[in-house]
Design a protein around this motif. Structure first.
Motif, short mmCIF file in Angstrom:
data_model
loop_
_atom_site.label_atom_id
_atom_site.label_comp_id
_atom_site.label_asym_id
_atom_site.label_seq_id
_atom_site.Cartn_x
_atom_site.Cartn_y
_atom_site.Cartn_z
N LEU A 60 -9.09 25.44 -0.44
CA LEU A 60 -10.10 24.52 -0.95
C LEU A 60 -10.01 24.32 -2.46
O LEU A 60 -10.70 23.46 -3.01
CB LEU A 60 -11.51 25.03 -0.59
N SER B 197 -7.04 15.29 3.32
CA SER B 197 -8.03 16.14 2.65
C SER B 197 -7.85 17.60 3.04
O SER B 197 -6.79 18.00 3.56
CB SER B 197 -9.44 15.69 3.06
N HIS B 198 -8.93 18.38 2.85
CA HIS B 198 -8.94 19.78 3.25
C HIS B 198 -8.79 19.94 4.76
O HIS B 198 -8.48 21.03 5.24
CB HIS B 198 -10.22 20.46 2.78
N TYR B 199 -8.99 18.86 5.50
CA TYR B 199 -8.84 18.94 6.96
C TYR B 199 -7.38 19.08 7.40
O TYR B 199 -7.12 19.49 8.54
CB TYR B 199 -9.51 17.74 7.62
N ARG C 69 -11.35 28.65 9.09
CA ARG C 69 -11.52 27.58 8.11
C ARG C 69 -12.58 26.56 8.49
O ARG C 69 -13.13 25.90 7.61
CB ARG C 69 -10.17 26.90 7.85
N TYR C 70 -12.88 26.41 9.76
CA TYR C 70 -13.93 25.46 10.15
C TYR C 70 -15.26 25.87 9.50
O TYR C 70 -15.97 25.03 8.92
CB TYR C 70 -14.08 25.42 11.67
N GLN D 204 -15.60 27.80 6.92
CA GLN D 204 -15.44 27.71 5.47
C GLN D 204 -15.61 26.28 4.99
O GLN D 204 -16.22 26.02 3.94
CB GLN D 204 -14.07 28.26 5.06
N ILE D 205 -15.09 25.33 5.76
CA ILE D 205 -15.23 23.91 5.41
C ILE D 205 -16.70 23.50 5.48
O ILE D 205 -17.21 22.81 4.58
CB ILE D 205 -14.38 23.04 6.35
N ASN D 206 -17.39 23.91 6.52
CA ASN D 206 -18.81 23.56 6.63
C ASN D 206 -19.62 24.11 5.46
O ASN D 206 -20.49 23.43 4.91
CB ASN D 206 -19.38 24.08 7.96
N GLU E 273 -18.78 22.06 2.33
CA GLU E 273 -19.40 20.74 2.31
C GLU E 273 -20.91 20.83 2.07
O GLU E 273 -21.49 19.96 1.42
CB GLU E 273 -19.07 19.99 3.60
N THR F 268 -16.93 20.42 12.84
CA THR F 268 -17.31 20.16 11.44
C THR F 268 -18.10 18.87 11.27
O THR F 268 -18.30 18.42 10.14
CB THR F 268 -16.06 20.11 10.53
#
Length: 286
Positions: A119, A138-140, A160-161, A163-165, A168, A232
């Motif tokens: 990230l 992106s980060h996806y 990572r899901y 972590q992404i949430n 955001e 996400t």
């Protein structure tokens, strides 16, 4: 411009394209045009009709920051190769004053970027106050291509899901509205677009032999997207899957999603710290 009520078209598009409970990517008809009744000509006319409106709302957001506002808007665009991500930049984002845009195209991470968590480079590309940030990929990618090609252990990318949430949520709390879009084309449509790039000399520069290699993993990518979209798509940062076999519709739909976000944010013209009447007198006397 007074804040307008949601148009029926934009509200319908937002509702129809949003990823919610029970969503299945396989059920999306890539040829469809949800929320828009009319063909290519009407679609292009509608895109042009709303261009000035989009530009003015972004100008209000930019102006708001000059008065101390801290809000911004981030458009995340994901999709398979040839799905129209570049077209969104050329035909939708270009309707906005370049001064108010921060665009980033994420490629394979550099040596420097690999020294940090996944990230890190995304944080560095977030839009500042008053800006529209645009992420082309992106980060996806770190739960898509990384998963499909097994670039890191499953134990790592599977975390990572969440972590992404969390990331955001942090971005939203800082004042940035997030609009996440997947431009979704069919495998047959991608093949046709790649063929056009090979058969037209003026399109050769767009062709990448690696795109055909990636096609061999189509089913794996669809599985990876299904998981990423459903895990996400949150209340604060939902995903919108845009059927993109018809380029004109994909561009119109993204434009409407941006308009919907900006009108909901309702940025205001700032009150500046100078007296207008005094400045007019000084100007007249100069």
């Amino acid at each position: 411009m007074a804040k307008k009520a949601k148009s029926r078209a934009s509200a319908t598009i937002e509702e129809l394209l949003r990823v919610g409970p029970g969503f299945r990517l396989a059920d999306v008809d890539c040829e469809s045009t949800p929320g828009f009744h009319g063909g290519k000509r009407k679609g292009k006319e509608a895109l042009a009709d709303h261009a000035a409106e989009l530009g003015e709302w972004q100008e209000r957001l930019f102006a708001e920051s000059k008065g101390g506002g801290t809000r911004s808007l981030l458009l995340v665009v994901q999709g398979m190769d040839t799905s129209g991500k570049g077209g969104v930049m050329r035909h939708v984002v270009s309707q906005i004053d370049p001064e108010g845009i921060r665009a980033t195209a994420f490629k394979a991470p550099s040596a420097e970027e690999r020294k940090h968590d996944f990230l890190w480079r995304v944080r560095n590309a977030l839009p500042g106050p008053g800006k529209l940030g645009v992420f082309d990929r992106s980060h996806y990618e770190d739960v898509l291509v990384v998963r499909v090609h097994d670039l890191v252990p499953q134990a790592e990318w599977s975390k990572r899901y969440a972590q992404i949430n969390a990331f955001e949520r942090e971005v939203i709390a800082s004042g940035t509205r997030i609009v996440k879009v997947m431009t979704h084309i069919s495998k047959d449509e991608q093949k046709a677009r790649l063929r056009e790039r090979l058969e037209r000399r003026d399109k050769h520069y767009k062709y990448n032999p690696g795109d055909v290699d990636e096609r061999l993993h189509w089913d794996d990518y669809m599985e990876a997207y299904q998981v990423a979209l459903t895990r996400t798509s949150t209340k604060g940062a939902p995903w919108y899957v845009v059927p993109a076999n018809k380029k004109w519709y994909a561009r119109y739909a993204v434009q409407q999603l941006l308009l919907d976000a900006l009108t909901d944010m309702d940025p205001t013209w700032p009150v500046m710290d100078f007296d207008v009447a005094t400045e007019l007198k000084r100007l007249d006397a100069s």
